[in-house]
Motif scaffolding. Structure first.
Motif, PDB file in Angstrom:
ATOM      1  N   GLU A 160     -26.514  27.454 -20.271  1.00 13.18           N
ATOM      2  CA  GLU A 160     -25.763  28.527 -19.605  1.00 13.18           C
ATOM      3  C   GLU A 160     -26.695  29.614 -19.084  1.00 13.18           C
ATOM      4  OE1 GLU A 160     -22.185  31.726 -20.664  1.00 13.18           O
ATOM      5  OE2 GLU A 160     -22.772  30.175 -22.103  1.00 13.18           O
ATOM      6  N   GLU A 161     -27.697  29.984 -19.886  1.00 10.03           N
ATOM      7  CA  GLU A 161     -28.653  31.003 -19.438  1.00 10.03           C
ATOM      8  C   GLU A 161     -29.549  30.466 -18.320  1.00 10.03           C
ATOM      9  OE1 GLU A 161     -28.050  30.226 -22.510  1.00 10.03           O
ATOM     10  OE2 GLU A 161     -27.222  32.078 -23.382  1.00 10.03           O
ATOM     11  N   ALA A 162     -29.932  29.183 -18.408  1.00  7.38           N
ATOM     12  CA  ALA A 162     -30.804  28.597 -17.389  1.00  7.38           C
ATOM     13  C   ALA A 162     -30.109  28.533 -16.032  1.00  7.38           C
ATOM     14  CB  ALA A 162     -31.262  27.212 -17.817  1.00  7.38           C
ATOM     15  N   ASP A 163     -28.779  28.361 -16.028  1.00 11.75           N
ATOM     16  CA  ASP A 163     -28.045  28.284 -14.761  1.00 11.75           C
ATOM     17  C   ASP A 163     -28.038  29.611 -14.008  1.00 11.75           C
ATOM     18  OD1 ASP A 163     -27.532  25.643 -15.281  1.00 11.75           O
ATOM     19  OD2 ASP A 163     -25.553  26.011 -16.169  1.00 11.75           O
ATOM     20  N   THR A 164     -28.231  30.722 -14.713  1.00  9.47           N
ATOM     21  CA  THR A 164     -28.236  32.031 -14.052  1.00  9.47           C
ATOM     22  C   THR A 164     -29.562  32.329 -13.363  1.00  9.47           C
ATOM     23  OG1 THR A 164     -28.975  33.146 -16.078  1.00  9.47           O
ATOM     24  CG2 THR A 164     -26.602  32.926 -15.741  1.00  9.47           C
ATOM     25  N   LEU A 165     -30.601  31.543 -13.643  1.00 13.46           N
ATOM     26  CA  LEU A 165     -31.910  31.775 -13.045  1.00 13.46           C
ATOM     27  C   LEU A 165     -32.011  31.108 -11.683  1.00 13.46           C
ATOM     28  CD1 LEU A 165     -34.143  31.140 -16.195  1.00 13.46           C
ATOM     29  CD2 LEU A 165     -33.438  33.351 -15.252  1.00 13.46           C
ATOM     30  N   THR A 166     -32.953  31.575 -10.887  1.00 13.51           N
ATOM     31  CA  THR A 166     -33.191  30.988  -9.569  1.00 13.51           C
ATOM     32  C   THR A 166     -33.764  29.587  -9.728  1.00 13.51           C
ATOM     33  OG1 THR A 166     -33.695  33.198  -8.724  1.00 13.51           O
ATOM     34  CG2 THR A 166     -34.354  31.337  -7.362  1.00 13.51           C
ATOM     35  N   PRO A 167     -33.217  28.580  -9.019  1.00 11.37           N
ATOM     36  CA  PRO A 167     -33.733  27.210  -9.165  1.00 11.37           C
ATOM     37  C   PRO A 167     -35.211  27.111  -8.783  1.00 11.37           C
ATOM     38  CG  PRO A 167     -31.631  27.224  -7.998  1.00 11.37           C
ATOM     39  CD  PRO A 167     -32.067  28.649  -8.107  1.00 11.37           C
ATOM     40  N   VAL A 168     -35.909  26.195  -9.452  1.00  8.74           N
ATOM     41  CA  VAL A 168     -37.341  26.022  -9.197  1.00  8.74           C
ATOM     42  C   VAL A 168     -37.586  25.568  -7.764  1.00  8.74           C
ATOM     43  CG1 VAL A 168     -39.401  24.777  -9.910  1.00  8.74           C
ATOM     44  CG2 VAL A 168     -37.737  25.502 -11.621  1.00  8.74           C
ATOM     45  N   SER A 169     -36.720  24.707  -7.242  1.00 13.20           N
ATOM     46  CA  SER A 169     -36.893  24.213  -5.876  1.00 13.20           C
ATOM     47  C   SER A 169     -36.860  25.353  -4.861  1.00 13.20           C
ATOM     48  CB  SER A 169     -35.792  23.196  -5.556  1.00 13.20           C
ATOM     49  OG  SER A 169     -34.508  23.791  -5.728  1.00 13.20           O
TER      50      SER A 169
END
Length: 655
Positions: free
Chosen positions: A511-520
């Motif tokens: 859930e926290e990782a989804d709030t971050l800007t994607p690496v791509s």
């Protein structure tokens, strides 16, 4: 009831009474008949307050009976506040329950007492309830902005709920000014400059202010603009603004002092420090109702001491700073006290740098080993000479003394964010990465158990520990980022650190990782081919591993003998290869066959010597007995110094 009392009652019951002089005259007429009438006295106090005669109003209340003081508690607290008796005003206003006006007086008294935290709480409580008076809501917003700005100045920004300026802050010049001050306190100077310009434009656009009132309101804004321009390094703009700023036109005494100091700072190089010293010290004392805030007075005091140093008043600076440092002994994390310690050291060294300055400061450091400001001066002098090792030694000695102390205040100083940042910076210059991680881990362990840990320090420690492969460091990183993420879930750095720290744990972080800007998306603009062609840039550290590897010999490399350096052959200038070299060239000059001594004595000595023959016994005996020719004269001359020496001595004695 007398006629005067009836007239006063009719006057007070009239709606929209604006002529307070008339009310005061009616009260005085009524009091001639009844001097102790509490209702009339109360009305007189209100009229005096409306006429800004606060001293007279307070005099009436203090001479009145206890019933009057109790009935007019709000008016009394307000009169005390306006006359500069802030602590008493706050105490009386705090004792009045369920009174909105009393809460206003209490909050404002706390603001002037520099208890900004409690003042902000009261103003926020007032903003949550309905404001029955016109423009009260706008006044509360202005006061909240001013309180938040001072919280930022006093390094209590974590108590400020609103960090970014909104559209409502651009509606009034007071709101824009307070928002600008808050931005400046956070170090957002460019944003502060924009908001000050907006505040100036809004003030000029007002129609309900006279030109004189506009000038009075614009002067503090321009003084703050001057400070921002100096901090931004816009020297030409600062000098231009200072030339149009005349402190003599400012009616506010505290603003006059700030304006004079800023004008001196804007001038750049101080060519005549004696003139500036006279201007700054010629200021009249401020009344209790117009005192500078502590952060302002401290800065002005430091500027005065700097001017004292420029005119070589070293003894006075030492005396004044020693008095303050004795009352507040080190160690301390106060920037003002540490600055005074720096000025004290400069006065002892008479503003000398290098070895001369160190000669005076090192004995001081031995006497005051816990003085953070003095230690920072010594460290800075070492760094100026690229002596990072000695600087690290001084800093580590200071940390050791602080760690050995049992005082809780000393431990707070030991792990103060600024001191820890200095340690990390110095270790970075030396390439001591392991010590950096140890220092940040110790600081994070200390502050994690505190109620208000410094966020920036925990963030730096977490980012360092999360890179480690040790389980203990990973656990510490998880604890740190858990605290940071809980305090501010919207922080990208805290969320990214939380996800990275829990990557190898069983805690779900999807859930926290989804709030971050994607690496791509982050690497979309990166040219991988260009990076490969450019290569990897190695960091330039003192003892970096990449540089150390280039200096060391590989283990499997065979040892090669050192090459001998061939010297160039040296030949005489008259060397001729066709001629045979002299066979006696290796003999000393006196032993060569062609040697011819100079002088009579030299030729006589050579006559007694043989050139390679065998000496005869008779000749040897004659030589040893002193009867052999010229050799005798030589031997006697050498042994006794000759008869002439004694004759000369006798001749000298006759004189």
């Amino acid at each position: 009831m007398t006629n005067e009392a009836r007239a006063l009652g009719a006057l007070l019951h009239r709606k929209g009474v604006d002529n307070h002089d008339e009310v005061l005259r009616a009260c005085n007429a009524s009091l001639k008949q009844s001097k102790k009438d509490s209702h009339t006295l109360h009305a007189k106090v209100v009229a005096l307050l409306k006429l800004d005669r606060y001293e007279d109003a307070l005099h009436v209340l203090e001479n009145g009976e206890e019933a009057l003081k109790h009935e007019a508690r709000l008016e009394r607290s307000y009169a005390l506040y306006k006359t500069g008796q802030l602590a008493e005003a706050e105490r009386i206003a705090k004792g009045i329950d369920d009174d909105r006006g009393a809460r206003h007086v209490e909050a404002q008294a706390l603001y002037r007492l520099e208890d900004f935290e409690r003042s902000a709480i009261l103003y926020r409580e007032l903003s949550k309830t309905h404001a029955p008076i016109d423009n009260e809501e706008n006044d509360i917003r202005i006061n909240v902005g001013a309180t938040d700005a001072h919280l930022e100045w006093t390094r209590k920004g974590h108590l400020v709920l609103k960090k970014k300026s909104g559209r409502e802050d651009l509606e009034a010049f007071e709101l824009a000014y307070n928002a600008a001050c808050a931005s400046i306190a956070r170090g957002e100077l460019a944003q502060g400059e924009i908001l000050l310009r907006r505040s100036q434009d809004l003030c000029n656009a007002l129609d309900d202010l006279t030109e004189a009132e506009k000038v009075a309101e614009l002067l503090p804004i321009r003084v703050q603009q001057l400070y921002v321009l100096i901090r931004l390094g816009k020297s030409e703009d600062a000098v231009k603004l200072a030339s149009h700023l005349t402190p003599q036109d400012i009616s506010d005494g505290s603003t006059v002092q700030v304006a004079e100091v800023n004008c001196i700072a804007a001038s750049g190089e101080i060519k005549n420090p004696y003139l500036h010293h006279r201007i700054v010290n010629a200021v009249t004392p401020l009344p209790n109702t117009d005192k500078l805030f502590t952060i302002q007075s401290n800065q002005i005091d430091q500027d005065k001491l700097v001017l004292d140093l420029l005119i070589s008043k070293f003894g006075g600076v030492v005396k004044s700073t020693c008095r303050t440092l004795t009352e507040n002994p080190p160690p301390t994390a106060s920037s003002h006290l540490n600055s005074l310690s720096v000025l004290n050291a400069a006065a002892h060294a008479q503003c000398q740098l290098g070895r001369i300055g160190m000669k005076h400061m090192l004995p001081l450091l031995e006497k005051r080993p816990l003085d953070v400001g003095l230690a920072m001066v010594v460290i800075q002098l070492y760094i100026l000479t690229n002596n990072h090792g000695s600087a690290a030694t001084v800093l580590e000695s200071l940390l050791k003394h602080l760690e050995n102390s049992t005082s809780a205040n000393d431990q707070d100083v030991r792990f103060a964010p600024g001191l820890v940042a200095t340690v990390v910076s110095l270790y970075t210059l030396q390439g001591r990465r392991k010590q950096i991680k140890i220092e940040l881990a110790k600081a994070a362990t200390y502050w994690r158990h505190k109620s208000k840990p410094p966020r920036s320090l925990l963030q730096a420690a977490g980012l360092t520990l999360v890179e480690s492969s040790k389980p203990d460091d990973q656990a510490s990183a998880r604890d740190i980022f858990s605290i940071l993420h809980k305090e501010d879930p919207g922080s990208k750095i805290a969320t990214a650190g939380y996800v990275a720290a829990h990557a190898f744990s069983s805690t779900p972080v999807d859930e926290e990782a989804d709030t971050l800007t994607p690496v791509s998306r982050l690497i979309a603009d990166i040219d991988i081919s260009a990076l490969e062609e450019a290569g990897v840039l190695q960091p330039k550290l003192g003892l970096d591993a990449a540089q150390a590897a280039t200096r060391k010999r590989a283990l499997d490399e065979k040892h090669k003998p050192a090459k001998k350096r061939l010297r160039k052959s040296r030949l005489p200038k008259d060397y001729d290869a066709s001629k045979a070299p002299d066979p006696e060239r290796w003999l000393p000059l006196k032993e060569r066959s062609n040697y011819r001594p100079k002088g009579k004595k030299g030729r006589q000595k050579v006559a007694t010597l043989t050139q390679g023959g065998v000496e005869k016994g008779g000749e040897a005996a004659a030589g040893s007995s002193g009867k052999g020719g010229g050799g005798e004269g030589v031997i006697k001359g050498a042994a006794g110094g000759g008869g002439g020496g004694k004759a000369k001595n006798k001749k000298k004695s006759k004189k």
